[in-house]
Design a protein around this motif. Structure first.
Motif, short mmCIF file in Angstrom:
data_model
loop_
_atom_site.label_atom_id
_atom_site.label_comp_id
_atom_site.label_asym_id
_atom_site.label_seq_id
_atom_site.Cartn_x
_atom_site.Cartn_y
_atom_site.Cartn_z
N HIS A 92 0.84 -1.19 -0.07
CA HIS A 92 0.16 0.19 -0.08
C HIS A 92 0.86 1.31 -0.01
CE1 HIS A 92 -3.53 -2.51 2.35
NE2 HIS A 92 -3.44 -2.56 0.89
N VAL A 93 1.88 1.24 1.10
CA VAL A 93 2.85 2.50 1.04
C VAL A 93 3.40 2.84 -0.49
CG1 VAL A 93 4.75 3.45 2.11
CG2 VAL A 93 3.01 2.26 3.43
N ALA A 94 3.87 1.68 -0.78
CA ALA A 94 4.91 1.68 -2.07
C ALA A 94 4.11 2.30 -3.29
CB ALA A 94 5.44 0.69 -2.42
N LEU A 95 2.79 1.69 -3.37
CA LEU A 95 1.86 2.21 -4.45
C LEU A 95 1.48 3.49 -4.49
CD1 LEU A 95 -0.04 -1.31 -5.16
CD2 LEU A 95 1.79 -0.33 -6.32
N ILE A 96 1.23 3.85 -3.22
CA ILE A 96 0.62 5.43 -3.18
C ILE A 96 1.68 6.35 -3.17
CG2 ILE A 96 -0.65 6.71 -1.58
CD1 ILE A 96 -2.37 4.27 -0.55
N ALA A 97 2.81 5.98 -2.54
CA ALA A 97 4.19 6.93 -2.30
C ALA A 97 4.45 7.27 -3.84
CB ALA A 97 5.23 6.18 -1.61
N ARG A 98 4.37 6.58 -4.80
CA ARG A 98 4.80 6.88 -6.17
C ARG A 98 4.41 8.12 -6.51
NH1 ARG A 98 2.77 2.02 -9.61
NH2 ARG A 98 1.01 2.83 -8.32
N GLU A 99 3.03 8.51 -6.06
CA GLU A 99 2.38 9.73 -6.54
C GLU A 99 2.96 10.86 -5.83
OE1 GLU A 99 -1.82 9.20 -6.28
OE2 GLU A 99 -1.74 7.08 -6.27
N TYR A 100 3.63 10.76 -4.72
CA TYR A 100 4.08 11.88 -3.91
C TYR A 100 5.60 11.92 -3.65
CZ TYR A 100 -0.81 11.99 -2.24
OH TYR A 100 -2.24 11.85 -2.33
#
Length: 199
Positions: A92-100
């Motif tokens: 979850h962290v990795a997939l969402i972090a890409r945007e930020y």
């Protein structure tokens, strides 16, 4: 750099904050402590975290729960603890972090020695740790905008020997400070798709 450390108050997390904090701005995150709180098992909670922090240069995750217990007695619910927390939480962290994550930024996840060296009562942990490494291996070739992703694979921490030593008879330990150097290598280096083993 501006770096988020999720799991910042844990044994490894504290050492990572101390190591990287000498040179960079650190945002500390925990499940119930730190500058911000997050439940990594919940994608909405993860997204809310990044909405608060905004753009960053690196994300480090040293969080995630596992179940240890005999395979004969293990329930599906117990096995799912590690799948939902340490595996999917980090995904979850990795997939969402890409945007930020800024261009060229990095994500560093955490697995563990049981991915390669099994112990009694550790079937769930072995499965989860190897899955985290598989995710990093596959994700690295698809990361956008020059972003990188790696995983640190530590042995039993010297500081955790009293609590977990009975599970790891005969294993050499590594200090949290030594393990933290691998996170520094991941964040401040240039490699991607790597598993840094600290054994």
């Amino acid at each position: 750099m501006k770096i988020i450390v999720i799991g910042a108050t844990g044994t490894i997390g504290k050492a990572v904050v101390e190591q990287l904090g000498q040179r960079h701005e650190i945002i500390t995150v925990g499940s119930s402590s730190g500058q911000h709180q997050v439940k990594i098992e919940d994608p909405a909670s993860v997204r809310a975290l990044f909405e608060k922090t905004g753009k960053v240069d690196a994300v480090v995750v040293t969080a995630g729960n596992l179940h240890f217990g005999p395979l004969d007695d293990m329930s599906f619910e117990q096995f799912r603890v590690g799948l939902e927390s340490k595996l999917m939480g980090q995904v979850h962290v990795a997939l969402i972090a890409r945007e930020y994550l800024n261009d060229g930024g990095s994500i560093t996840l955490t697995s563990g020695i049981l991915s390669d060296q099994p112990i009694r009562n550790g079937a769930s942990a072995s499965a989860v740790n190897r899955a985290v490494e598989g995710f990093v291996l596959g994700a690295a070739i698809e990361m956008p905008r020059g972003q990188r992703i790696n995983v640190v694979n530590p042995t039993l921490l010297t500081e955790s020997q009293e609590a977990y030593g009975p599970y790891f008879r005969g294993f050499e330990t590594a200090s949290a400070a030594r393990v933290a150097l691998a996170y520094s290598r991941s964040v401040e280096g240039a490699e991607t798709g790597k598993s840094y083993r600290v054994w």
